[in-house]
Design an enzyme around this catalytic site. Structure first.
Site, PDB file in Angstrom:
ATOM      1  N   LYS A 131       0.822  -1.317  -0.049  1.00  0.00           N
ATOM      2  CA  LYS A 131       0.079   0.029  -0.019  1.00  0.00           C
ATOM      3  C   LYS A 131       0.883   1.167   0.018  1.00  0.00           C
ATOM      4  O   LYS A 131       1.455   1.411   1.014  1.00  0.00           O
ATOM      5  CB  LYS A 131      -1.093  -0.004   1.241  1.00  0.00           C
TER       6      LYS A 131
ATOM      7  N   GLU B 117       9.960   1.310  10.499  1.00  0.00           N
ATOM      8  CA  GLU B 117      10.986   2.491  10.558  1.00  0.00           C
ATOM      9  C   GLU B 117       9.990   3.450  10.437  1.00  0.00           C
ATOM     10  O   GLU B 117       9.263   4.112   9.889  1.00  0.00           O
ATOM     11  CB  GLU B 117      11.446   2.283   8.965  1.00  0.00           C
TER      12      GLU B 117
ATOM     13  N   CYS C 255      13.243  11.040   7.284  1.00  0.00           N
ATOM     14  CA  CYS C 255      13.223  10.519   8.831  1.00  0.00           C
ATOM     15  C   CYS C 255      14.581  10.675   9.430  1.00  0.00           C
ATOM     16  O   CYS C 255      14.686  10.870  10.774  1.00  0.00           O
ATOM     17  CB  CYS C 255      12.804   9.286   8.845  1.00  0.00           C
TER      18      CYS C 255
ATOM     19  N   GLU D  70       9.517  16.483  15.518  1.00  0.00           N
ATOM     20  CA  GLU D  70      10.107  16.420  14.026  1.00  0.00           C
ATOM     21  C   GLU D  70       9.694  17.364  13.323  1.00  0.00           C
ATOM     22  O   GLU D  70       8.325  17.553  12.851  1.00  0.00           O
ATOM     23  CB  GLU D  70       9.648  14.939  13.508  1.00  0.00           C
TER      24      GLU D  70
END
Ligand SMILES: NC(=O)C1=CN([C@@H]2O[C@H](COP(=O)(O)OP(=O)(O)OC[C@H]3O[C@@H](n4cnc5c(N)ncnc54)[C@H](OP(=O)(O)O)[C@@H]3O)[C@@H](O)[C@H]2O)C=CC1
Ligand SMILES: O=C(O)[C@H](O)CS(=O)(=O)O
Length: 485
Positions: A180, A255, A289, A386
């Site tokens: 997906k 992850e 990331c 973040e």
């Protein structure tokens, strides 16, 4: 003129080797983040389509699991070659849907091929063991077998290479996959289906469904035939998936989010540190990331670093990623820009100084200026949140111990970077940082040969390296008697 990428721009889902529409006929618009214009549509599939994809993947698994490692390795080498033969087309498509510069898009497609080549080689090294038996009349074997149908859910920031790190080891191990991709960047994921079909993987080996994330996700997490969920994306969604996968005790690889520190000590090579800082901060417009989220610079070199770093950031060429020479594309959408604006406003309210950038780019839309903020302090939201954008807060520190404590003060533990010329300090800091990956005097560290992954709330498992295939294998112990020995 027909664009090179059009051959891969699939406006359908791949289920059991057939390209199909959603049962309802519903679709999702795909938008070019640089222009805000619609580039195409993809099916809005849901649970029923996902269930069929899982069943198709399992049917193929029953035969694919019996192929030899050599056969799988050769197919993966053909897949590597097909990706490289179509690198320009795949990169154009990636830039069109994600916005990154063509140079970065080509780099990402190249990385995808490199991961496939790595797992073509790893396919033939999933060794087991013959263990010295404690019984004179028995023999003991330990074998590795493919886990089964795996589900791969990927983010919009690296829509090609994130799949390489999942489909590669899965096919190498003898598993089959239901994929997906992110709704904002579906075409690069669908292209994987087309490429696998082209090189001769059996129908149903790789299935790609697009659509309602939670509906598709729930089916993938709850269906008993799915044996593993591999996910790259936010920690928030990762936690949802881990919880849902528990109902059928699936394996999970996660992850997740990051909050990377970048330490510069007084004894660092300043030019090298600035070069590494630009690479580690502004790659993909800061939307990775492992992009640096917090710069910590020792007092003796702080002013010189801020001056050189901000000057280099201000020189970055901003624009539509498809234009020659562009280094910084747009952010993925308006919501991403608004989040960056919130964090910059918070920093300014708490004493931060905008050295360069600090506002939307004159191009409008979701373009944002590469930004450097000095006088950053731990009370700012950057410290814990973040950024996922081209904003670099620079904090000052005095001692080595203070720097490592500040760097570790987060629930994340994905990547960290530091620059020093002192070997003893390099080992002390490397061993003190609680991160899954550490760059020493380097700002770009990702490579297929190394295990990519995090500690703490940055995730579970590793992708790449010899570790990367382990999660797609089950270990079986066999005790053999009655041999008349
Ligand atoms: N550790 C790593 O390697 C990486 C981590 N990330 C992290 O991901 C975030 C940015 O990426 P972003 O795409 O916004 O992350 P999201 O977690 O929002 O989305 C990632 C994927 O998960 C899907 N998804 C969202 N909700 C669900 C759900 N309930 N069930 C199943 N699937 C779901 C999304 O589908 P849809 O698009 O349809 O919503 C998308 O395909 C940042 O936090 C970043 O740090 C990103 C890349 C790499
Ligand atoms: O999604 C990401 O941020 C990637 O993992 C970064 S990398 O693998 O391209 O370095």
């Amino acid at each position: 003129m027909l664009q090179k990428y059009s051959q891969f721009m699939k406006e359908a889902n791949l289920i059991g080797g057939e390209w199909v529409q959603a049962d309802s006929g519903a679709t999702i618009d795909v938008i070019n983040p640089a222009t805000g214009l619609k580039i195409g549509i993809v099916p809005k599939s849901g649970r029923a389509e996902t269930k069929r994809a899982i069943e198709a993947a399992n049917q193929t698994f029953l035969s694919y699991r019996k192929t030899s490692a050599l056969e799988r390795s050769k197919l993966l080498r053909k897949l590597h070659d097909a990706i490289m033969d179509n690198q320009d087309s795949l990169a154009e498509l990636l830039t069109l849907e994600q916005g990154k510069s063509l140079a970065e898009a080509k780099g990402e497609v190249g990385a995808s091929a490199a991961y496939v080549l790595w797992f073509a080689e790893e396919a033939r090294r999933t060794y087991g063991d013959v263990v010295p038996s404690p019984w004179a009349d028995r023999r003991i074997l330990v074998t590795k077998e493919p886990t089964g149908v795996i589900a791969a859910i990927t983010p919009w920031n690296f829509p090609s290479s994130m799949l390489a790190r999942k489909i590669g080891p899965a096919l190498a191990a003898g598993c089959t996959a239901v994929v997906k991709p992110a709704s904002q960047t579906p075409y690069s994921g669908l292209a994987w289906g087309a490429l696998c079909e082209e090189v001769g993987f059996p129908k149903g080996a790789v299935n790609v469904v697009t659509g309602a994330a939670s509906e598709i996700g729930d089916e993938l997490c709850e269906h008993p035939l799915v044996k593993k969920i591999t996910f790259t994306g936010s920690t928030e969604v990762g936690k949802i998936l881990i919880a849902k996968a528990a109902s059928t005790v699936k394996k999970v690889s996660m992850e997740l989010g990051g909050n990377a520190p970048f330490l510069v000590f007084d004894d660092a090579n300043l030019e090298r540190a600035v070069e590494g800082a630009i690479a580690a901060k502004y790659r993909n417009s800061g939307q990775t990331c492992i992009c640096t989220n917090r710069f910590f610079v020792q007092a003796g070199i702080y002013d010189a670093f801020v001056e050189k770093f901000s000057a280099a950031a201000a020189k970055l060429k901003i624009g539509d990623g498809s234009e020659a020479g562009v280094q910084q594309g747009p952010l993925i959408d308006e919501k991403a820009v608004e989040k960056v604006e919130e964090l910059v406003a918070d920093a300014k309210e708490k004493g931060g100084t905008i050295v360069t950038g600090g506002k939307r780019h004159a191009l409008g839309g979701s373009f944002y200026e590469p930004t450097v903020i000095s006088n950053a302090s731990p009370v700012m939201r950057f410290m814990k949140e973040e950024i996922f954008g081209p904003v670099a807060p620079v904090f000052k520190f005095e001692s080595e111990e203070e720097a490592v404590d500040l760097a570790n003060d987060t629930e994340y533990g994905l990547a960290a970077y530091f620059y020093t010329g002192d070997l003893g300090r390099a080992f002390r800091v490397m061993e003190g940082l609680k991160y899954g990956m550490v760059g020493v005097n380097e700002g770009i560290i990702t490579t297929p040969e190394a295990p990519f992954g995090g500690m703490k709330e940055s995730g579970l498992g590793r992708e790449g390296g010899h570790q990367g295939i382990e999660d797609y294998l089950d270990t079986k112990y066999v005790s053999i008697g009655g041999l008349g020995l």
